[in-house]
Design a protein around this motif. Structure first.
Motif, PDB file in Angstrom:
ATOM      1  N   THR A 198      -7.941 -25.221  -4.247  1.00 50.10           N
ATOM      2  CA  THR A 198      -8.693 -25.475  -3.016  1.00 50.10           C
ATOM      3  C   THR A 198      -9.328 -26.860  -3.081  1.00 50.10           C
ATOM      4  N   TYR A 199      -9.254 -27.559  -1.979  1.00 48.62           N
ATOM      5  CA  TYR A 199      -9.770 -28.932  -1.907  1.00 48.62           C
ATOM      6  C   TYR A 199     -10.739 -29.052  -0.741  1.00 48.62           C
ATOM      7  N   THR A 200     -11.735 -29.928  -0.882  1.00 49.64           N
ATOM      8  CA  THR A 200     -12.593 -30.214   0.274  1.00 49.64           C
ATOM      9  C   THR A 200     -12.677 -31.711   0.493  1.00 49.64           C
ATOM     10  N   VAL A 201     -12.774 -32.075   1.769  1.00 43.09           N
ATOM     11  CA  VAL A 201     -12.950 -33.488   2.149  1.00 43.09           C
ATOM     12  C   VAL A 201     -14.098 -33.564   3.157  1.00 43.09           C
ATOM     13  N   PRO A 202     -14.900 -34.631   3.078  1.00 43.93           N
ATOM     14  CA  PRO A 202     -16.118 -34.701   3.900  1.00 43.93           C
ATOM     15  C   PRO A 202     -15.884 -35.424   5.226  1.00 43.93           C
ATOM     16  N   PHE A 203     -16.925 -35.485   6.060  1.00 45.46           N
ATOM     17  CA  PHE A 203     -16.923 -36.379   7.225  1.00 45.46           C
ATOM     18  C   PHE A 203     -16.799 -37.815   6.723  1.00 45.46           C
TER      19      PHE A 203
END
Ligand code: MTE
Ligand code: MOS
Length: 797
Positions: A198-203
């Protein structure tokens, strides 16, 4: 060497013959050359007038009263004190809007002025126009608004709970999206190795150098001129007309040069333009709205944050068997271009359609959810969801290679798209697929085989200050909208002295468009680029050319310019034929001369033929129009051909990680692209280098931090973007696999240049420290913590 080159050329010619693509190479005199930028001199000398440099006598300053709350009901607005202030000319609330009070590029879910509710911090609840900025600010302070606070939601997970407060009437789930190809269960069963992460990317903020500014100038006949930097002058025309309640033909949008758009100026001019127009209509005076950096950051769109889970299966020999992905995409308060323009455009659907990467995978299943929250809203930003998706699939494939003890290059190229491959949406790539060629070029230039290191030795890392690593990524990106209304019009005029004027509606925002337009028009007419004057888009004068987005400009404009130029060339050659006594069929034009192809010494100056054309009353103007092949996309299965051509890229990076601080320094980036045809290699390289800067920022430092709906880093002091000191040694490279539907074979490159950069860098970080970053950005504290955890856990797999 020469023999190799010869062979390659023959192969290319053969391929072009098969595809029916004209071979231009030998005959081009302007296209493909490193022509200087037509806007360079005015930009570097500071002579160019940007929107904020314009002055209108008697102009007023427009300002907004903004909501300090992320979600609230407006109970009462009292504007009486503000209205009595000397110098205040207008105070408007939602009830004063003569037309429709909803705006938005795709789904009109955003009020021009909020009437009963605010949905994010910064929403506009009232407008003022005053004689000076101080008076306008004072008036804003005097407007009293009573709010009833509503429960707010700040995450996708909370917004999807059954009892979550509804941000819009239809609920918080704005859009889903799917791909169903083959049978993933079966595909995973066939796999020897399966990896899920799982990966997250920000504004991310566009951080364009030029903050927003707009002018609205009312005219006595009831028409309105809107002037300012905008990526979508025709979209602004439509929106302003709808808010004012007047026909489209009464609104004129005139472009000022853009000091950077990057997708951010797709929808911001809709807000500013319609609000300035309301104030101008009310006061009968020109109104300027100009944002400071803080207001730009607070209220305009951002790159969508996403949480992406991906799973891949591969056989022992490296063949991919299945891919499954789930993508949670945060829309924020309003739909902007996150939503869908049928059949296949918008950030969300695009992110879904590219999530499995430029790989042949027989079984693919993707589900995506686009969700409203009370945070700032996601919009277009260089890549329409692809940079997020790319970070996910390229991190995953890299880790898979690690897990399989395979070379990340070999694993990728084994599965990468080539001519004839089938994509996850079932599209057969039947032309212009230079991915493997670009990969090969990056590999040899970077010297991948020599530089790729083995994983670091933990003992050594524990006792060193710095560690170096290399990483790579590949990527793909569409050209054009993949939607209806993708057509483009241009008016091209040849004048009797042999010079030309090009009037069209796409904008120069730093990408070099006006230069390549001048080059293509010059090539098509047989003149020099300096003979072509490209005039600023004006919706009263140019045919509707659509928006300057989706890296579509060079391709769609070029095709229409070729069409327009043909209409001029026919009468022009008729005149030359009369002067030279040579049949029209034997004539050609180049470098301001019209000549006999059989005997080039028989020639006439093009301007002489132009003068004769004019005197004899023949046609001197061409109107070109081009509409790309129609797209298809089935929303239930995600199957179809959403785009008529794609660009491809391979990146290789070397980084150095400071093991004591977690700081990452990018040492070198080798970036190779399949661009179809480089119309101007210098502007192309400029895009590649700019794309590296933006991707490097995404990888290592850029993040809009939002707490309880409020942005914490509004200025460029605390929202960091790369400076020249952060930039690595850059090696821009390209290969040319002609686009069947492109002018001279060209296709889009401007967004592609940014998409795969981040993953190459974070993969290099993983290689340097033996631990992986799953959440962007890889800022020092995150890299350091990841490294510490790795030390604590020990390095054994
Ligand atoms: N390059 C510069 N210097 N400034 C910009 O604002 N915008 C990017 C890209 N490169 C941008 C840029 C985005 S988001 C798009 S869609 C393309 O340029 C549009 O340009 P094109 O259609 O001419 O390729
Ligand atoms: Mo670019 S995001 O399509 O303006």
């Amino acid at each position: 060497m020469d023999e190799k080159k010869e062979r390659k050329k023959t192969q290319t010619l053969e391929r072009q013959k098969v595809l029916g693509i004209p071979v231009y190479e030998e005959t081009l005199s302007v296209v493909g050359k490193r022509e200087p930028r037509v806007d360079a001199r005015d930009k570097v000398t500071g002579r160019l007038q940007y929107g904020a440099d314009i002055e209108y006598p008697g102009c007023l300053i427009g300002k907004m009263v903004r909501s300090p709350y992320p979600h609230a009901r407006i109970k009462r607005i009292d504007t009486s004190k503000a209205a009595l202030l000397p110098g205040v000319r207008a105070v408007l609330t939602a009830g004063d809007i003569p037309g429709k009070n909803n705006i938005g590029p795709l789904v009109a879910d955003q009020p021009a002025i909020c009437d009963d509710r605010v949905r994010y911090i910064g929403d506009a609840v009232a407008l003022v126009a005053a004689e000076s900025e101080e008076m306008a600010d004072r008036a804003v302070e005097l407007i009293e608004v009573d709010y009833e606070l509503l429960p707010a939601v700040f995450s996708v997970a909370d917004a999807l709970k059954p009892d979550a407060p509804k941000i819009h009437e239809k609920g918080n789930l704005l859009l889903t999206g799917k791909i169903r190809k083959g049978n993933v269960e079966k595909g995973f069963k066939e796999a020897d190795v399966v990896l899920e992460r799982t990966y997250t990317v920000p504004f991310q903020d566009h951080a364009s150098m030029e903050p927003e500014v707009i002018w609205a100038v009312p005219h006595p006949d009831g028409t309105m001129t809107i002037q300012g930097p905008m990526q979508t002058p025709f979209g602004v025309r439509k929106t302003v007309a709808s808010v004012l309640g007047i026909p489209f033909n009464k609104v004129q949008c005139v472009q000022t040069p853009l000091g950077g758009g990057f997708g951010g100026k797709e929808d911001s001019p809709l807000d500013l333009g319609s609000r300035a127009a309301l104030l101008a209509l009310k006061t009968g005076q020109p109104v300027k709205i100009e944002f400071a950096r803080e207001e730009t950051t607070l209220t305009t769109s951002k790159r969508h944050p996403m949480t992406i889970t991906c799973k891949i299966g591969a056989k022992r020999d490296g063949t991919f068997t299945a891919f499954e992905g789930t993508l949670y995409n945060e829309q924020g308060a309003y739909a902007s271009v996150g939503a869908l323009i049928p059949p296949s455009s918008g950030v969300h659907i695009h992110a879904i359609s590219v999530l499995s990467g430029p790989y042949v995978i027989p079984n693919v299943k993707v589900d995506g959810y686009l969700v409203y929250t009370n945070n700032p809203y996601g919009g277009a930003m260089r890549g329409f969801g692809a940079p997020q998706a790319n970070f996910a699939h390229e991190s995953l494939i890299d880790e898979l290679a690690e897990k399989m003890a395979a070379d990340p290059y070999e694993l990728r190229i084994k599965n990468a798209f080539e001519l004839g491959s089938e994509t996850a949406t079932g599209q057969i790539l039947d032309h212009s697929v230079g991915l493997k060629d670009a990969m090969e070029k990056a590999r040899t230039t970077f010297d991948w085989q020599r530089r790729k290191g083995s994983p670091p030795d933990p003992d050594q890392l524990q006792h060193s200050d710095k560690s170096r690593g290399v990483g790579m990524s590949i990527g793909w990106y569409k050209t054009g909208l993949g939607a209806y209304a993708n057509g483009y019009g241009v008016n091209l005029y040849l004048l009797e002295d042999g010079s030309a004027i090009l009037s069209q509606g796409l904008v120069e925002m730093g990408q070099g468009l006006f230069t390549v337009l001048a080059q293509m028009a010059a090539e098509a007419l047989g003149i020099r680029p300096e003979d072509v004057r490209v005039i600023a888009p004006d919706t009263n004068k140019a045919p509707d050319s659509g928006p300057t987005v989706a890296s579509r400009s060079t391709t769609v404009a070029g095709m229409a310019i070729l069409d327009a130029a043909k209409q001029i060339r026919d009468p022009l050659f008729q005149s030359a034929s009369e002067i030279l006594a040579v049949p029209v069929e034997r004539l050609d034009a180049k470098d301001r001369l019209i000549y006999d192809r059989d005997d080039p010494s028989r020639c006439v100056e093009l301007k002489e033929a132009a003068l004769r054309t004019w005197r004899t009353g023949r046609r001197m103007m061409g109107q070109g129009w081009w509409n790309p092949p129609v797209s298809s996309f089935d929303l239930e299965t995600g199957q179809g051909s959403p785009h008529f051509v794609y660009s491809y890229s391979a990146q290789m990076a070397e980084v150095e990680v400071d093991l004591k601080t977690g700081e990452v320094k990018v040492i070198q980036m080798v970036s190779a692209y399949d661009v179809g045809k480089a119309i101007n290699p210098t502007t192309l390289e400029g895009q590649i280098e700019g794309g590296i800067a933006m991707g490097l920022g995404y990888a290592l430092m850029e993040e809009i931090i939002v707490k309880e709906g409020m942005i914490q880093n509004l200025t460029l002091q605390n929202y960091s973007i790369p400076t020249v000191l952060d930039m690595p040694d850059m090696v821009p490279l390209y290969v040319e696999h002609p686009n069947r539907y492109g002018p001279f074979g060209a296709k889009g490159i401007a967004e592609m240049a940014n998409i795969p950069v981040a993953a190459a860098i974070t993969n290099a970080v993983a290689n340097a420290i033996g631990a992986r970053i799953y959440d962007l950005p890889a800022k020092p504290e995150r890299v350091y913590t990841t490294l510490r955890q790795r030390f604590d856990k020990g390095f054994c797999q």
